[in-house]
Design a protein around this motif. Structure first.
Motif, short mmCIF file in Angstrom:
data_model
loop_
_atom_site.label_atom_id
_atom_site.label_comp_id
_atom_site.label_asym_id
_atom_site.label_seq_id
_atom_site.Cartn_x
_atom_site.Cartn_y
_atom_site.Cartn_z
N THR A 98 0.73 2.59 -5.78
CA THR A 98 -0.09 1.40 -6.06
C THR A 98 -1.59 1.66 -5.94
O THR A 98 -2.38 0.72 -5.92
CB THR A 98 0.29 0.23 -5.13
OG1 THR A 98 -0.02 0.60 -3.76
CG2 THR A 98 1.75 -0.12 -5.26
N LYS A 99 -1.98 2.93 -5.87
CA LYS A 99 -3.41 3.24 -5.74
C LYS A 99 -4.21 2.69 -6.92
O LYS A 99 -5.32 2.18 -6.75
CB LYS A 99 -3.61 4.74 -5.61
CG LYS A 99 -3.19 5.29 -4.25
CD LYS A 99 -3.42 6.80 -4.16
CE LYS A 99 -3.01 7.31 -2.78
NZ LYS A 99 -3.19 8.79 -2.67
N GLY A 146 -3.85 -0.94 -4.16
CA GLY A 146 -2.96 -1.01 -3.00
C GLY A 146 -3.63 -0.62 -1.70
O GLY A 146 -3.36 -1.23 -0.65
N GLU A 147 -4.51 0.38 -1.74
CA GLU A 147 -5.18 0.83 -0.51
C GLU A 147 -6.08 -0.25 0.06
O GLU A 147 -6.19 -0.40 1.29
CB GLU A 147 -6.00 2.09 -0.79
CG GLU A 147 -5.16 3.35 -0.95
CD GLU A 147 -6.02 4.59 -1.13
OE1 GLU A 147 -5.82 5.55 -0.38
OE2 GLU A 147 -6.90 4.58 -2.01
N GLN A 148 -6.72 -1.02 -0.82
CA GLN A 148 -7.65 -2.05 -0.37
C GLN A 148 -6.96 -3.37 -0.02
O GLN A 148 -7.34 -4.05 0.94
CB GLN A 148 -8.72 -2.33 -1.44
CG GLN A 148 -9.65 -1.17 -1.73
CD GLN A 148 -9.03 -0.12 -2.62
OE1 GLN A 148 -8.12 -0.42 -3.40
NE2 GLN A 148 -9.49 1.11 -2.52
N ASN A 190 0.83 -1.20 0.00
CA ASN A 190 0.00 0.00 0.00
C ASN A 190 0.87 1.25 0.00
O ASN A 190 1.37 1.69 1.04
CB ASN A 190 -0.93 0.00 1.22
CG ASN A 190 -1.82 1.23 1.28
OD1 ASN A 190 -1.97 1.95 0.29
ND2 ASN A 190 -2.43 1.46 2.42
N THR A 191 1.06 1.84 -1.18
CA THR A 191 1.84 3.07 -1.33
C THR A 191 1.10 4.00 -2.29
O THR A 191 0.12 3.61 -2.94
CB THR A 191 3.25 2.80 -1.89
OG1 THR A 191 3.12 2.38 -3.27
CG2 THR A 191 3.97 1.71 -1.10
N GLY A 229 -3.25 -3.99 -0.32
CA GLY A 229 -1.80 -3.99 -0.14
C GLY A 229 -1.38 -4.07 1.31
O GLY A 229 -2.09 -3.64 2.22
#
Length: 248
Positions: free
Chosen positions: A190-191, A195-197, A186-187, A199
């Motif tokens: 990587t959105k 990534g937010e969900q 999650n960075t 990562g």
């Protein structure tokens, strides 16, 4: 390899895995320098972390020459290089994808930049009693993801380069070469990839990097990458199909 009281350079250290790794290594008693293109972002990160910073673009020959000269003059005890800076485009190959331009940008940052910076810093690293090079690749380095096609290409190239470099340097230097293969982290970068969900926090990657280095674990898998790697070598076709399920 011991990684305390060492001088460490982290490229792309203003956010994500680079930021988290710089933070952890600083807390472990190392002198850390972060580098990146965005001066404001880099200065903010350095102040938050209490580390040094050098503004620079690892894809620019002039900038890299300036970075190396500054390191040689001010950080002559540099003993660890972490090639973390990266860029990736989420898209699919096909008509109108503009794959060439995307691939060129990805290779410039993800492959050519670490190759050039590493070679430029070898004379400095060789002077140290113990030194390390850490290349951040990806789980896509051993099997491609169809929505990150040319990013997969670049990370695969860096994986191959890391293996060759490790074998070459092992014959007559004290430089150890590590490769880090994370799954989704999650960075900010990587959105677009979820990534937010889905990562892992970048701090998880930083811990794995640190633990892998002190154990001389030359291939460091983060998250699902270890299982994915084992699945691939057990049955490549099935592993690639599973990895890309629903994406093509």
């Amino acid at each position: 390899m011991e990684i305390t009281k060492k001088t460490v350079l982290v490229t792309g250290g203003g956010s994500g895995i680079g930021y988290a790794t710089a933070k952890l290594l600083s807390e472990k008693g190392n002198k850390v320098i972060i580098t990146g293109r965005d001066a404001q972002k880099l200065e903010k990160a350095a102040n938050e972390l209490g580390v040094n910073y050098i503004v620079g673009d690892v894809t620019s020959t002039e900038s890299v020459n300036g970075l190396v000269a500054k390191l040689e003059s001010e950080y002559g005890d540099l003993s660890v290089l972490i090639n973390n800076a990266g860029v990736g485009f989420v898209y699919k190959l096909g008509e109108g994808a503009n794959a060439f331009d995307k691939a060129r940008q990805e290779f410039e940052t993800n492959y050519f930049a670490p190759v050039r910076l590493t070679e430029a810093l070898l004379p400095l690293l060789k002077k140290q009693p113990e030194a390390g090079i850490v290349n951040i690749t990806s789980n896509v380095a051993f099997h491609p993801l169809v929505v990150l096609p040319t990013y997969s290409d670049a990370k695969t190239a860096l994986h191959s380069h890391s293996v060759s470099l490790r074998l070459t340097l092992s014959s007559d230097t004290n430089i150890k070469v590590f490769e880090v293969m994370p799954s989704l982290i999650n960075t900010d970068a990587t959105k677009d990839m979820g990534g937010e969900q889905h990562g892992l926090p970048p701090e998880v990657a930083a811990e794995e990097i640190y633990n892998g280095i002190i154990k001389d674990q030359y291939e460091i898998f983060v998250g699902e990458a270890g299982r994915q790697h084992a699945d691939y070598f057990n049955d490549p076709k099935a592993a690639i199909s599973k990895f890309n399920q629903g994406l093509y």
